[in-house]
Design an enzyme around this catalytic site. Structure first.
Site, short mmCIF file in Angstrom:
data_model
loop_
_atom_site.label_atom_id
_atom_site.label_comp_id
_atom_site.label_asym_id
_atom_site.label_seq_id
_atom_site.Cartn_x
_atom_site.Cartn_y
_atom_site.Cartn_z
N GLU A 165 0.70 -1.32 -0.08
CA GLU A 165 0.10 0.01 -0.01
C GLU A 165 0.85 1.34 -0.02
O GLU A 165 0.89 2.12 1.17
CB GLU A 165 -1.00 0.06 0.98
CG GLU A 165 -1.96 -1.21 1.09
CD GLU A 165 -2.97 -1.12 2.27
OE1 GLU A 165 -3.24 -0.15 2.88
OE2 GLU A 165 -3.85 -1.88 2.15
N GLU A 369 -5.01 -8.64 0.95
CA GLU A 369 -5.63 -8.40 2.22
C GLU A 369 -6.92 -8.38 1.97
O GLU A 369 -7.54 -7.56 1.11
CB GLU A 369 -4.82 -7.08 2.62
CG GLU A 369 -3.63 -7.19 3.37
CD GLU A 369 -3.17 -5.92 4.05
OE1 GLU A 369 -4.08 -4.99 4.40
OE2 GLU A 369 -1.78 -5.77 4.23
C1 GBH Z 1 -4.30 -2.08 5.37
O1 GBH Z 1 -4.34 -0.68 5.53
C2 GBH Z 1 -2.86 -2.34 5.74
O2 GBH Z 1 -2.16 -2.90 4.98
C3 GBH Z 1 -2.58 -3.21 7.20
O3 GBH Z 1 -1.38 -3.08 7.80
C4 GBH Z 1 -3.85 -2.49 8.17
O4 GBH Z 1 -3.73 -3.22 9.31
C5 GBH Z 1 -5.28 -3.08 7.46
O5 GBH Z 1 -5.32 -2.67 6.28
C6 GBH Z 1 -6.41 -2.52 8.42
O6 GBH Z 1 -6.49 -1.24 8.36
O7 GBH Z 1 -10.96 6.95 1.45
O8 GBH Z 1 -9.93 8.38 2.77
O9 GBH Z 1 -11.53 6.96 3.83
C7 GBH Z 1 -5.62 -0.09 4.94
C8 GBH Z 1 -5.44 1.24 5.11
C9 GBH Z 1 -8.00 1.88 5.19
C10 GBH Z 1 -6.20 2.96 3.95
C11 GBH Z 1 -8.89 2.68 4.41
C12 GBH Z 1 -7.46 3.67 3.12
C13 GBH Z 1 -9.53 4.53 3.21
C14 GBH Z 1 -9.15 6.10 3.02
N1 GBH Z 1 -6.86 1.59 4.44
N2 GBH Z 1 -8.57 4.07 3.97
S1 GBH Z 1 -10.42 7.09 2.69
#
Ligand code: GBH
Length: 465
Positions: A165, A369
């Site tokens: 990511e 994931e």
């Molecule tokens: C993943 O991140 C990670 O790889 C992992 O380490 C983590 O534990 C897992 O997911 C759970 O969080 O459109 O502005 O609302 C996910 C991170 C979360 C990033 C949702 C984008 C939405 C952004 N993502 N987020 S927004």
């Protein structure tokens, strides 16, 4: 309808080094940006750090036995850069590499395929102090690090992922600042995004040079399943902007050999992109044997009519992680929600798998994931029942199955996460595991979703629901 997943489909679970290992000061490990960030008051909920996490560093064998009990065919983990190359440059740490050699040997002894991610957000602090991802040199350091890990583990690991990511590293780390290193600069975030792309490209070249030809190289993106609230032109334009900043900023260079013209135009006020040097796009393109997709929830956007502020990443930060997307408003998608307040919508996963089937024909896909946080608690007998997680996993696996039936070449699925762990800015308050962790004792307990998933893995099919 009973449908089998294809033969050879990899059924796995995923974790990341900083979220589970602990042992922050053991061996030759130096601090990463997440040690610095989490030890800074106010950055992580409850002041939590990864100092101990789930103590996986010391419980490796027990954890691999758990994976075997679940019947996992594959395990996706990440290597801690500051554990194996403590200053981010120069020679490897023997102690650091020995830990991952032992882990991989344990996995192979249990017939579990290791899937190794080189970078899941834990940049050595020394490299951040030298400028971090906004600086080009960090991409070269990453390639050296990739080479060193490939030399040590290339004889027994076939599946390699460079970055996890990169959107989060760039835009949450340097834009909104809700992730380490907590910087807040639109320009730094865009520079970071390019240097992460470059790191992937140079890293892939370094891996190819060091690995046997059977090795497979991928990157794990978190492409946005972004929808417009209406078909009005302003809402569709909001969707286009977010799609460019979330997804095409990575897939452009990776799949098409160029940054999208609309992204360059949207961000022209911030930068002329002169940090992209000639030759960079050649290094980034044609580098993938597979594309990893991390998917949790969709987003819903519209034109901001009333100067509504941009919602940052759902966590405290007031700054937007979307430079150049002024005038875009984020709305709450309808439907059920998880403990993260993310909405449950498996069609987003189906849509993404079909999109890359169209846009990257012939490139194998992998769901690297997928999972959900819920407020899990042991009952009186110590059992942990999480029917909502079973429903979430069932619905999303069904979406994967439908995508395969519709022609997507999906090679595997990795549940996030094997066990409860350090959920970044949320600390230990959010539980994503199939395995419950009692942080006071570090005791592991299979949740009912773990038993459910074990059955899916064993039979290769979804039970009726
Ligand atoms: C993943 O991140 C990670 O790889 C992992 O380490 C983590 O534990 C897992 O997911 C759970 O969080 O459109 O502005 O609302 C996910 C991170 C979360 C990033 C949702 C984008 C939405 C952004 N993502 N987020 S927004």
């Amino acid at each position: 309808m009973t449908v089998n997943f294809p033969p050879g489909f990899l059924w796995g679970a995923a974790t990341a080094a900083y979220q589970i290992e602990g042992a922050a000061d053991e061996g030759d490990r130096t601090p990463s940006i997440w040690d610095t960030f989490s030890r800074t008051p106010g950055k992580v909920l409850g002041g939590d750090t990864g100092d101990t996490a789930t103590d996986h560093y010391h419980r490796r064998s027990e954890d691999v036995r758990l994976m075997a009990e679940l019947g996992l065919g594959a395990y996706r983990f990440s290597v801690s850069w500051p554990r194996v190359q403590p200053t981010g440059r120069g020679p490897a740490s023997r102690a650091g590499l020995d830990f991952y050699r032992a882990l991989v040997d344990d996995l192979l002894d249990h017939g579990i395929t290791p899937v190794l991610t080189l970078y899941h957000w834990d940049l050595p602090q020394e490299l951040e102090s030298a400028g971090g991802w906004p600086e080009r040199g960090t991409a070269h350091r990453f390639a050296d690090y990739a080479h060193l890990v490939a030399k040590a583990l290339g004889d027994r690991v076939e599946l390699w992922t460079t970055l996890n990511e990169p959107w989060c590293s760039a835009f949450l780390g340097y834009g909104s600042g809700v992730h380490a290193p907590g910087r807040t600069s639109d320009l730094a975030a865009l520079r970071a995004a390019h240097h992460l792309n470059l790191a992937h490209g140079l890293g892939a070249q370094a891996l190819r040079a060091a690995l046997p030809s059977r090795a497979r190289i991928s990157v794990a993106l978190n492409p946005a399943a972004v929808r417009a609230r209406t078909d009005a032109p302003g809402d569709l334009d909001a969707r286009r902007r977010i799609d460019a900043l979330a997804t095409r900023i990575f897939t452009g260079p990776l799949l098409d050999g160029a940054y999208p013209a609309d992204l360059l135009a949207d961000t022209a006020r911030i930068t002329d992109w002169s940090f992209v040097h000639s030759g960079d796009l050649d290094a980034i393109g044609h580098s993938l044997d597979a594309l990893g997709i991390n998917y949790y929830a969709p987003s819903l956007v519209a034109a901001a009519t009333d100067n509504a502020p941009l919602r940052a990443d759902g966590h405290g930060g007031e700054r937007s992680p979307w430079p150049g997307a002024e005038g875009v408003a984020f709305h709450r998608p309808p439907g059920k929600r998880t403990a993260m307040d993310w909405s449950v919508d498996p069609t987003g996963l189906h849509d993404l798998l079909m999109r890359f089937t169209r846009e990257a024909p012939g490139l194998p896909l992998m769901v690297t994931e997928n999972g959900a946080a819920y407020d899990d608690k042991p009952d009186g007998s110590g059992a942990v029942h999480d029917p909502e997680r079973i429903a979430y996993l069932h619905a999303h696996l069904d979406a994967v199955r439908r995508a395969i039936a519709d022609g997507a070449d999906v090679r595997g699925y990795f549940l996030w996460s094997l066990m409860d762990n350090f959920e970044w800015a949320y600390g230990y308050s959010k539980r994503f595991g199939a395995v419950y962790v009692d942080y006071a004792t570090q005791a592991r307990t299979l949740k009912s979703s773990a038993r459910w998933y074990a059955q899916v893995v064993r039979t290769g099919q979804l039970p009726p629901y």
